[in-house]
Design an enzyme around this catalytic site. Sequence first.
Site, PDB file in Angstrom:
ATOM      1  N   TYR A 197       0.844  -1.179   0.000  1.00 31.54           N
ATOM      2  CA  TYR A 197       0.000   0.000   0.000  1.00 31.54           C
ATOM      3  C   TYR A 197       0.895   1.251   0.000  1.00 31.54           C
ATOM      4  O   TYR A 197       1.881   1.320   0.740  1.00 31.54           O
ATOM      5  CB  TYR A 197      -0.893  -0.027   1.244  1.00 31.54           C
ATOM      6  CG  TYR A 197      -1.720   1.218   1.380  1.00 31.54           C
ATOM      7  CD1 TYR A 197      -2.778   1.452   0.522  1.00 31.54           C
ATOM      8  CD2 TYR A 197      -1.429   2.172   2.345  1.00 31.54           C
ATOM      9  CE1 TYR A 197      -3.529   2.608   0.633  1.00 31.54           C
ATOM     10  CE2 TYR A 197      -2.171   3.326   2.455  1.00 31.54           C
ATOM     11  CZ  TYR A 197      -3.216   3.536   1.589  1.00 31.54           C
ATOM     12  OH  TYR A 197      -3.953   4.681   1.693  1.00 31.54           O
ATOM     13  N   LYS A 245     -11.797   0.548   4.976  1.00 35.17           N
ATOM     14  CA  LYS A 245     -12.168  -0.242   3.810  1.00 35.17           C
ATOM     15  C   LYS A 245     -13.301  -1.214   4.151  1.00 35.17           C
ATOM     16  O   LYS A 245     -14.392  -0.774   4.431  1.00 35.17           O
ATOM     17  CB  LYS A 245     -10.924  -0.945   3.262  1.00 35.17           C
ATOM     18  CG  LYS A 245      -9.696  -0.019   3.137  1.00 35.17           C
ATOM     19  CD  LYS A 245      -9.870   1.118   2.151  1.00 35.17           C
ATOM     20  CE  LYS A 245      -8.830   2.231   2.315  1.00 35.17           C
ATOM     21  NZ  LYS A 245      -7.441   1.813   2.325  1.00 35.17           N
ATOM     22  N   ASP A 287      -0.753  -6.868   6.469  1.00 31.57           N
ATOM     23  CA  ASP A 287      -1.833  -5.927   6.194  1.00 31.57           C
ATOM     24  C   ASP A 287      -2.931  -6.751   5.534  1.00 31.57           C
ATOM     25  O   ASP A 287      -2.814  -7.160   4.383  1.00 31.57           O
ATOM     26  CB  ASP A 287      -1.336  -4.810   5.259  1.00 31.57           C
ATOM     27  CG  ASP A 287      -2.398  -3.750   5.017  1.00 31.57           C
ATOM     28  OD1 ASP A 287      -3.590  -4.102   5.060  1.00 31.57           O
ATOM     29  OD2 ASP A 287      -2.034  -2.592   4.766  1.00 31.57           O
TER      30      ASP A 287
HETATM   31  C1  LIG Z   1      -6.232   2.280   2.802  1.00 30.62           C
HETATM   32  C2  LIG Z   1      -5.206   1.305   3.167  1.00 30.62           C
HETATM   33  C3  LIG Z   1      -4.311   1.546   4.227  1.00 30.62           C
HETATM   34  C4  LIG Z   1      -4.300   2.847   4.993  1.00 30.62           C
HETATM   35  O1  LIG Z   1      -5.482   3.067   5.684  1.00 30.62           O
HETATM   36  P1  LIG Z   1      -6.069   4.534   6.020  1.00 30.62           P
HETATM   37  O2  LIG Z   1      -7.302   4.205   6.759  1.00 30.62           O
HETATM   38  O3  LIG Z   1      -6.265   5.253   4.737  1.00 30.62           O
HETATM   39  O4  LIG Z   1      -5.039   5.215   6.872  1.00 30.62           O
HETATM   40  C5  LIG Z   1      -3.395   0.567   4.533  1.00 30.62           C
HETATM   41  N1  LIG Z   1      -3.324  -0.588   3.839  1.00 30.62           N
HETATM   42  C6  LIG Z   1      -4.158  -0.846   2.813  1.00 30.62           C
HETATM   43  C7  LIG Z   1      -4.021  -2.125   2.075  1.00 30.62           C
HETATM   44  C8  LIG Z   1      -5.112   0.087   2.443  1.00 30.62           C
HETATM   45  O5  LIG Z   1      -5.933  -0.185   1.411  1.00 30.62           O
END
Ligand SMILES: *Cc1c(COP(=O)(O)O)cnc(C)c1O
Length: 391
Positions: free
Chosen positions: A102, A199, A174
């Site tokens: 990311y 998300k 992640d």
């Molecule tokens: C959006 C996202 C993040 C970061 O999250 P935020 O809520 O925007 O700080 C980290 N990892 C992945 C895979 C993401 O899609």
Amino acid sequence: MKDQHIGLNTICTHVGEVKDEQFQGAVSPMYLSSSYAFMDVDIKRYPRYFNTPNQEALCKKIAALEGTEAAMIFGSGMAAVSTTLLAFLQKGDHIVLQQSLYGGTYNLVVEEFKKYGISYTFTDGLSKDAFAKAITPQTKILYIETPSNPLMSITDMQMVADLAREHNIITIIDNTFASPINQNPLKFGIDIMIHSATKYMGGHSDICAGAVAASQEHIERIWNLGKNLGGSLSDMTVWMLERSMKTMVIRVKAQNKNAKKLAKWLHKNSAIHKVYYPGLKSHPDHLLAKAQMSGYGGMLSFELAEGLNAELFQKSLQLIKPSMSLAGVESTVLSPAQTSHFLLGEEARAAQGITDGLIRFSVGIEDTKDIIADIEQALVMVRSQVELAEI
Ligand SMILES: *Cc1c(COP(=O)(O)O)cnc(C)c1O
């Protein structure tokens, strides 16, 4: 009922809920106090200590979903990522991160870590050899993301966990793209699961939040730094997130189903050059995805056939909107080369296979036929432009 033995839907609907002792209301009452009595109580409650009633309730739900002892929630996904990484790294330490992460995580590492004296290596690919080669005696963390953005490459979680254990290294994933519904990394031995709850957990494009799930011991260590960095989430948003998560399984399963249908349709379409979806047999990591995921997710990417204008395609979509974010109930598109991977530069993008015409698609819960109809009419527009140019 033990949390481990109940289904995901029941966890999402019930686990952790705050009992309304006063009125027996159906949902958790919202506790907005930032001030709690400190006398004659065991726990000092304070929002930045991550321990208000609503925060604690939601953490129980997230821990139950990931199957871990504990969890923490943050003001954003990046607050979760940065607090977790810095909790386990200090001056002189080294971290191995998989290639293709990311963008925010990549920026955090390359823009900030040097000044803390933390060194890092991005792997050259996702093979065991690529990870093993990057490990040094100073390595404290192996950090992965699977499926990864934007080509939906799959990292072998068991391989990474085994390799890390041999070297006494902590593993962090992640798990945002898969969500806890499609993937349970703890089963493969991964230590710490991070989510951008912005998300799939939020799922309605109206919440910014982050989460970490791990053992009690690891969470305590993250908490010790977290209370100092101060990345807690407001209780109003915590409450909204609890509400959103009640329908997460239903949403994610609908998105899985739509994405699979759409990926198959795109794969057969002559206007599409390439489709990246781990649920397609043609995806290079399909078998690995099948072995370690229970659903293939709602994210996919594709390239238009040569000569077709990707920008015009995106502009011609009517139902499907361009969006920087993803995983909402509505379908959205994004051009990684112009947005999430812009800072990477053309050369690095090319090395990772991210072309200018690549389109990332976050599949929503609309009726599949309507998603397809919108894409179809946009393709007609793009093709007619080519025909005009040929006249
Ligand atoms: C959006 C996202 C993040 C970061 O999250 P935020 O809520 O925007 O700080 C980290 N990892 C992945 C895979 C993401 O899609």
